[in-house]
Design an enzyme around this catalytic site. Structure first.
Site, PDB file in Angstrom:
ATOM      1  N   GLN A   1      31.771  28.341  43.543  1.00 18.01           N
ATOM      2  CA  GLN A   1      32.848  27.850  42.672  1.00 18.01           C
ATOM      3  C   GLN A   1      33.718  26.876  43.434  1.00 18.01           C
ATOM      4  O   GLN A   1      34.119  27.163  44.551  1.00 18.01           O
ATOM      5  CB  GLN A   1      33.785  28.977  42.257  1.00 18.01           C
ATOM      6  CG  GLN A   1      33.163  30.142  41.556  1.00 18.01           C
ATOM      7  CD  GLN A   1      34.262  31.056  41.011  1.00 18.01           C
ATOM      8  OE1 GLN A   1      35.034  30.679  40.140  1.00 18.01           O
ATOM      9  NE2 GLN A   1      34.323  32.269  41.514  1.00 18.01           N
ATOM     10  N   GLY A   2      34.062  25.784  42.784  1.00 20.07           N
ATOM     11  CA  GLY A   2      34.940  24.812  43.417  1.00 20.07           C
ATOM     12  C   GLY A   2      36.191  24.553  42.601  1.00 20.07           C
ATOM     13  O   GLY A   2      36.269  23.571  41.853  1.00 20.07           O
TER      14      GLY A   2
ATOM     15  N   SER B   1      39.657  25.603  44.115  1.00 18.01           N
ATOM     16  CA  SER B   1      40.765  25.410  45.050  1.00 18.01           C
ATOM     17  C   SER B   1      40.596  24.152  45.892  1.00 18.01           C
ATOM     18  O   SER B   1      39.483  23.763  46.244  1.00 18.01           O
ATOM     19  CB  SER B   1      40.865  26.611  45.991  1.00 18.01           C
ATOM     20  OG  SER B   1      40.979  27.790  45.252  1.00 18.01           O
TER      21      SER B   1
ATOM     22  N   ASN C   1      47.921  38.117  42.769  1.00 21.31           N
ATOM     23  CA  ASN C   1      48.541  39.124  41.903  1.00 21.31           C
ATOM     24  C   ASN C   1      49.946  38.713  41.462  1.00 21.31           C
ATOM     25  O   ASN C   1      50.413  39.142  40.405  1.00 21.31           O
ATOM     26  CB  ASN C   1      48.544  40.481  42.614  1.00 21.31           C
ATOM     27  CG  ASN C   1      47.149  41.084  42.650  1.00 21.31           C
ATOM     28  OD1 ASN C   1      46.159  40.387  42.379  1.00 21.31           O
ATOM     29  ND2 ASN C   1      47.057  42.356  42.967  1.00 21.31           N
ATOM     30  N   GLU C   2      50.597  37.868  42.246  1.00 22.14           N
ATOM     31  CA  GLU C   2      51.908  37.373  41.807  1.00 22.14           C
ATOM     32  C   GLU C   2      51.728  36.494  40.565  1.00 22.14           C
ATOM     33  O   GLU C   2      52.480  36.614  39.586  1.00 22.14           O
ATOM     34  CB  GLU C   2      52.583  36.559  42.918  1.00 22.14           C
ATOM     35  CG  GLU C   2      53.094  37.389  44.088  1.00 22.14           C
ATOM     36  CD  GLU C   2      51.974  37.923  44.981  1.00 22.14           C
ATOM     37  OE1 GLU C   2      50.946  37.222  45.131  1.00 22.14           O
ATOM     38  OE2 GLU C   2      52.115  39.040  45.508  1.00 22.14           O
TER      39      GLU C   2
ATOM     40  N   GLU D   1      35.957  36.252  34.691  1.00 28.53           N
ATOM     41  CA  GLU D   1      36.041  36.743  36.061  1.00 28.53           C
ATOM     42  C   GLU D   1      37.076  37.844  36.191  1.00 28.53           C
ATOM     43  O   GLU D   1      36.797  38.952  36.613  1.00 28.53           O
ATOM     44  CB  GLU D   1      36.360  35.578  37.008  1.00 28.53           C
ATOM     45  CG  GLU D   1      36.762  36.031  38.401  1.00 28.53           C
ATOM     46  CD  GLU D   1      36.663  34.933  39.450  1.00 28.53           C
ATOM     47  OE1 GLU D   1      36.632  35.290  40.618  1.00 28.53           O
ATOM     48  OE2 GLU D   1      36.614  33.736  39.098  1.00 28.53           O
TER      49      GLU D   1
HETATM   50  C1  LIG Z   1      37.917  35.908  49.722  1.00 24.45           C
HETATM   51  C2  LIG Z   1      38.325  34.712  48.940  1.00 24.45           C
HETATM   52  C3  LIG Z   1      37.386  34.044  48.187  1.00 24.45           C
HETATM   53  C4  LIG Z   1      37.741  32.907  47.473  1.00 24.45           C
HETATM   54  N1  LIG Z   1      36.768  32.244  46.779  1.00 24.45           N
HETATM   55  C5  LIG Z   1      37.091  31.109  46.134  1.00 24.45           C
HETATM   56  C6  LIG Z   1      36.067  30.348  45.493  1.00 24.45           C
HETATM   57  O1  LIG Z   1      34.901  30.719  45.479  1.00 24.45           O
HETATM   58  N2  LIG Z   1      36.408  29.185  44.885  1.00 24.45           N
HETATM   59  C7  LIG Z   1      37.692  28.742  44.875  1.00 24.45           C
HETATM   60  O2  LIG Z   1      37.938  27.704  44.294  1.00 24.45           O
HETATM   61  N3  LIG Z   1      38.693  29.435  45.466  1.00 24.45           N
HETATM   62  C8  LIG Z   1      38.405  30.604  46.113  1.00 24.45           C
HETATM   63  N4  LIG Z   1      39.399  31.293  46.754  1.00 24.45           N
HETATM   64  C9  LIG Z   1      40.754  30.754  46.776  1.00 24.45           C
HETATM   65  C10 LIG Z   1      41.729  31.486  45.890  1.00 24.45           C
HETATM   66  O3  LIG Z   1      41.490  31.215  44.555  1.00 24.45           O
HETATM   67  C11 LIG Z   1      43.137  31.047  46.318  1.00 24.45           C
HETATM   68  O4  LIG Z   1      43.330  31.549  47.624  1.00 24.45           O
HETATM   69  C12 LIG Z   1      44.218  31.533  45.419  1.00 24.45           C
HETATM   70  O5  LIG Z   1      44.165  30.924  44.159  1.00 24.45           O
HETATM   71  C13 LIG Z   1      45.607  31.312  46.032  1.00 24.45           C
HETATM   72  O6  LIG Z   1      45.792  29.986  46.472  1.00 24.45           O
HETATM   73  P1  LIG Z   1      46.277  29.697  47.962  1.00 24.45           P
HETATM   74  O7  LIG Z   1      45.397  30.429  48.889  1.00 24.45           O
HETATM   75  O8  LIG Z   1      46.407  28.241  48.096  1.00 24.45           O
HETATM   76  O9  LIG Z   1      47.694  30.377  48.093  1.00 24.45           O
HETATM   77  P2  LIG Z   1      49.093  29.770  47.634  1.00 24.45           P
HETATM   78  O10 LIG Z   1      48.991  29.267  46.259  1.00 24.45           O
HETATM   79  O11 LIG Z   1      49.608  28.873  48.689  1.00 24.45           O
HETATM   80  O12 LIG Z   1      49.962  31.091  47.607  1.00 24.45           O
HETATM   81  C14 LIG Z   1      50.554  31.681  48.771  1.00 24.45           C
HETATM   82  C15 LIG Z   1      51.485  32.788  48.329  1.00 24.45           C
HETATM   83  O13 LIG Z   1      52.493  32.249  47.459  1.00 24.45           O
HETATM   84  C16 LIG Z   1      52.503  32.921  46.232  1.00 24.45           C
HETATM   85  N5  LIG Z   1      52.810  32.006  45.126  1.00 24.45           N
HETATM   86  C17 LIG Z   1      52.342  30.759  44.931  1.00 24.45           C
HETATM   87  N6  LIG Z   1      52.789  30.263  43.775  1.00 24.45           N
HETATM   88  C18 LIG Z   1      53.553  31.230  43.204  1.00 24.45           C
HETATM   89  C19 LIG Z   1      54.285  31.335  41.993  1.00 24.45           C
HETATM   90  N7  LIG Z   1      54.321  30.364  41.079  1.00 24.45           N
HETATM   91  N8  LIG Z   1      54.921  32.503  41.739  1.00 24.45           N
HETATM   92  C20 LIG Z   1      54.878  33.515  42.646  1.00 24.45           C
HETATM   93  N9  LIG Z   1      54.225  33.461  43.798  1.00 24.45           N
HETATM   94  C21 LIG Z   1      53.558  32.338  44.070  1.00 24.45           C
HETATM   95  C22 LIG Z   1      51.090  33.454  46.087  1.00 24.45           C
HETATM   96  O14 LIG Z   1      51.041  34.552  45.198  1.00 24.45           O
HETATM   97  C23 LIG Z   1      50.757  33.843  47.511  1.00 24.45           C
HETATM   98  O15 LIG Z   1      51.288  35.110  47.790  1.00 24.45           O
HETATM   99  C24 LIG Z   1      39.076  32.444  47.492  1.00 24.45           C
HETATM  100  C25 LIG Z   1      40.030  33.128  48.231  1.00 24.45           C
HETATM  101  C26 LIG Z   1      39.671  34.246  48.956  1.00 24.45           C
HETATM  102  C27 LIG Z   1      40.717  34.950  49.753  1.00 24.45           C
END
Ligand SMILES: Cc1cc2nc3c(=O)[nH]c(=O)nc-3n(C[C@H](O)[C@H](O)[C@H](O)COP(=O)(O)OP(=O)(O)OC[C@H]3O[C@@H](n4cnc5c(N)ncnc54)[C@H](O)[C@@H]3O)c2cc1C
Lengths: 387, 353
Positions: free
Chosen positions: A125-126, A128, A371-372, A243
């Site tokens: 999946q792409g 992020s 979860n947030e 999902e």
């Molecule tokens: C094991 C694993 C597998 C994954 N696989 C995929 C994949 O296959 N394809 C893909 O595209 N992505 C994948 N991801 C990425 C995943 O979808 C993102 O990590 C996720 O959406 C969070 O984005 P971020 O890591 O940039 O965190 P951020 O968005 O930077 O968030 C950091 C913190 O800030 C909080 N935060 C951010 N915005 C808000 C808000 N508006 N309100 C409250 N809190 C907030 C978040 O809850 C978190 O605690 C994977 C991640 C993991 C850990």
């Protein structure tokens, strides 16, 4: 209200149980986040397909069994009960497949679905990007039309299994003037296309479970677009609904962990009962796994009667990911000073087998939408609180 | 496998809901706090007219013969609106206990089931798990447990001492009485089964009321946080406030299916009814105490006042979360199943007999 299986469902359970008993590998396969493990898991997908078990909810003409969601739950229960391998093609089978059935053209269905079913194509999946995490609408990777191709430039990240996968589905900005949810399209990209560089990322357990994917003038035919141009957001939301909602984490997975936790506790009671909180945590974990199963059966019976999956996709995501953490915390509390030991250290009672789960449980509240973010969705859509 | 209600069941609920919404208002509940009995002849009349007193009396005794699943829907509304008439102990738990009495009590059954169905009798139930008996002061008949025997004692033959509850709607009494041949309806051997059933039914009723109460306090909190403004916006738009309520919604979402399953198990005499009922009770008591805490928090100081109706439902939650067996009692019933050496634990067992 009628909480019993039909004879047909019982027969279905017996059939899959018998098949698994003779087909599940006696030795656990190596992790699918290694090259040999990935290969072994792909072969297992083929074995499942040959038994017509790789996607039971798909129509029979596609090699499925046309099962409803209750039968799917039964399948999953038996699958986890048998300790069968993890599904390396879960993105294809559970997420992309149903999305193609809903949004794909006839030609796309013929082209992609049979290969997903057979495990010939494993999908990543792409969504992020470095600057588009929780805020997925901030996606910047462009796919600009050039004749009958899109030319893709930019970067995806955290893409699970992209290291060895064959294809990637994701969202790309097809309208360079657009912003936020508009102007995005859902495009299917072969990962061996020239201009793609996949750079593995090591995860907490040291394995390369996800990857960065760089796109440098990558040409992809326009017929690889799923849904209308510019309508990618709603197609992606449908995928995310599957999902979070139902298919990503079936209850059986957590019931199997809860049962293992009970066994771990029973084998260590003399030690564990010095802290009464451990017994309560074990019982609570078991009840919660049970509750997740009941809730899923309830959702399934609602969907079978024509309902749609709504904000409970978000309540599910929170509940199973926090349950998984609780169960592994309880296991660690029981294991005490043995808890840090990794699986390769030979010890009685497969003590090290908990550490992988413990590490992976830490990611549950992050992936598939943190979860947030889910709590925001619940408050706004389920409870109707102001934005 | 079907977790949904029938149209009839939903219609019954919609009807009761609309009547309770009009007639069981918080102002009325507050007025009743100030009265001697705390009970209302008009409300009893109302539940009788709605057919609720006849709901699970068998048809041959003039009732509707409906089962525990219908009652779970009703008990959730009782919880939501805070009704404290002795409806559940009379028409659900009491009626079921009497209907299950042995043939030797046939004459007693004829009389009392008909009275219950017609709203002409109120019952109170005394069980060793509860130190006090609720609504004993208005009961025509008390069904009492004496060493597992079932006794039926008219109110005239008992001595009551009132004990005030933090929830002024709840009227609780210590009951002094003398068991005799004349009061005994079933011996201990028969009684054990009857009481086990009555216990499960009462626990289920508590869990169902808690479910309704959680929805009520959530509704109050959602309304309040949409209206109350600070920093120029509704406080409900702040994430910290949203997440407090979302936490409650998540827990409720996963407690409710346990409640429904428990009702089905009880109705069908499933071998694991006790386990299923205790599961529902544990999940809903935890959810409800969380709901009380979080919904009070989002009200700020308003939440700490007598004036706010939230207190009516919060106090009911605190009281109900500890009756008909405490947490230790119900966890032990779960442990008896989960930790037994002959229990099969694997994902295929959820609905196993
Ligand atoms: C094991 C694993 C597998 C994954 N696989 C995929 C994949 O296959 N394809 C893909 O595209 N992505 C994948 N991801 C990425 C995943 O979808 C993102 O990590 C996720 O959406 C969070 O984005 P971020 O890591 O940039 O965190 P951020 O968005 O930077 O968030 C950091 C913190 O800030 C909080 N935060 C951010 N915005 C808000 C808000 N508006 N309100 C409250 N809190 C907030 C978040 O809850 C978190 O605690 C994977 C991640 C993991 C850990």
């Amino acid at each position: 209200m009628e909480l019993d299986y039909t004879d047909k469902q019982r027969a279905f359970r017996a059939e899959i149980r018998a098949w698994l008993a003779t087909h599940v590998p006696k030795q656990p396969l190596p992790s699918f986040d290694t090259e040999e493990g990935f290969k072994a898991h792909r072969e297992w997908e083929r074995t499942l397909f040959e038994g017509r078990w790789s996607m039971v909810t798909w129509p029979t003409e596609l090699g499925g069994r046309g099962c409803d969601l209750i039968e799917w739950l039964i399948f999953e229960e038996e699958y986890w009960r048998a300790g069968a391998p993890l599904r390396v093609n879960q993105n294809g089978v559970f997420l992309l497949g149903p999305t193609i059935m809903d949004y794909g053209t006839e030609e796309q269905k013929q082209r992609f679905l049979p290969r997903i079913a057979a495990g010939d194509d494993i999908w990543a999946q792409g969504w992020s990007e470095p600057n588009a995490g929780s805020d997925m609408a901030a996606i910047r990777t462009k796919a600009i039309r050039d004749g009958d191709h899109y030319v893709i430039n930019g970067q995806k990240t955290w893409s699970t299994r992209a290291v060895w996968a064959d294809w990637l589905f994701g969202l790309f900005r097809t309208d360079p003037e657009s912003s936020r949810h508009h102007g995005l399209s859902f495009v299917l990209v072969p990962l061996d296309t020239p201009g793609i560089t996949v750079r593995p990322i090591r995860q907490l357990n040291g394995e390369t479970g996800f990857a960065e994917v760089f796109f440098d003038d990558v040409r992809v035919p326009v017929e690889n677009r799923l849904g209308d141009e510019g309508a990618g957001w709603s197609v992606a939301m449908a995928t995310a609904g599957f999902e979070r909602g139902l298919m990503l984490r079936s209850p059986a997975r957590f019931q199997a962990t809860a049962a293992a936790l009970v066994r771990l506790y029973q084998a260590n009671r003399a030690h564990a009962d010095r802290d009464p909180a451990i017994r309560n945590a074990v019982l609570d974990a078991w009840l919660r796994a049970e509750a997740y199963a009941l809730a899923t059966y309830r959702t399934a019976s609602r969907l079978i009667q024509g309902g749609e999956i709504g904000a409970e996709a978000s309540t599910n995501k929170i509940f199973w990911s926090e349950l998984d953490l609780k169960m592994h915390d309880a296991a660690q509390a029981i294991l005490g000073a043995h808890g840090e030991l990794v699986a390769s250290v030979p010890r009685e009672g497969a003590i090290g087998s908990w550490i992988d789960g413990f590490l992976f449980a830490q990611a549950g509240p992050i992936y598939a939408g943190t979860n947030e973010i889910q709590r925001n969705i619940i408050a706004e859509r389920l409870l109707g609180m102001p934005r | 496998m079907d977790f949904t209600f029938t149209e009839d069941q939903l219609a019954l609920r919609a009807n009761v809901r609309s009547v309770f919404m009009k007639e069981v208002a918080p102002e009325l509940l507050r007025e009743l706090w100030e009265t001697d009995t705390g009970r209302s002849a008009e409300l009893w009349q109302l539940v009788t007219e709605q057919g609720l007193t006849a709901l699970s009396v068998p048809e041959e005794y003039g009732g509707l013969g409906l089962a525990d699943i219908d009652w779970v829907l009703m008990a959730q509304e009782v919880g939501y609106y805070g009704l404290t008439e002795p409806l559940i102990d009379t028409a659900w738990v009491g009626a079921a206990l009497i209907a299950a009495l042995p043939e030797s009590a046939a004459a007693f059954k004829d009389v009392w089931l008909a009275r219950i169905a017609h709203g002409e009798a109120k019952l109170a139930i005394g069980h060793p798990l509860n130190p006090l008996v609720e609504n004993a002061h208005v009961a025509d008949l008390l069904l009492l447990n004496h060493r597992d025997e079932v006794h039926a004692v008219p109110r005239g033959q008992v001595t009551l001492t009132a004990h005030a509850s933090l929830d002024a709607s709840r009227r609780l009494f210590a009951v002094e009485w003398t068991p005799s041949e004349a009061t005994r309806l079933a011996d201990a051997e028969v009684g054990r089964t009857l009481w086990a059933d009555a216990l499960n039914r009462s626990v289920l009723a508590v869990a169902a009321q808690l479910s309704g109460l959680v929805t009520r306090v959530l509704d109050l909190a959602i309304d309040y946080t949409a209206e109350r403004k600070q920093f120029g916006k509704p406080i409900g738009s702040f994430q910290a406030v949203k997440h407090l309520l979302a936490d409650v919604a998540v827990e409720l979402e996963f407690a409710k299916p346990a409640l429904l399953r428990a009702a089905v198990s009880l109705a069908n005499g499933h071998s694991k009814t006790g386990l299923h009922v205790s599961h529902a009770r544990l999940a809903l008591a935890d959810t409800a105490t969380l709901a009380a805490r979080h919904t009070m928090q989002v009200h700020g100081a308003m939440g700490y006042t007598w004036e706010l109706d939230l207190q009516i439902f919060m106090k009911r939650i605190w009281a109900l979360a500890a009756v008909w067996g405490d947490k230790a009692f119900h966890l032990q019933r779960v442990a008896d199943h989960v930790l037994a050496s002959d229990t099969v634990l694997d994902p295929s067992q959820t609905f196993a007999a």
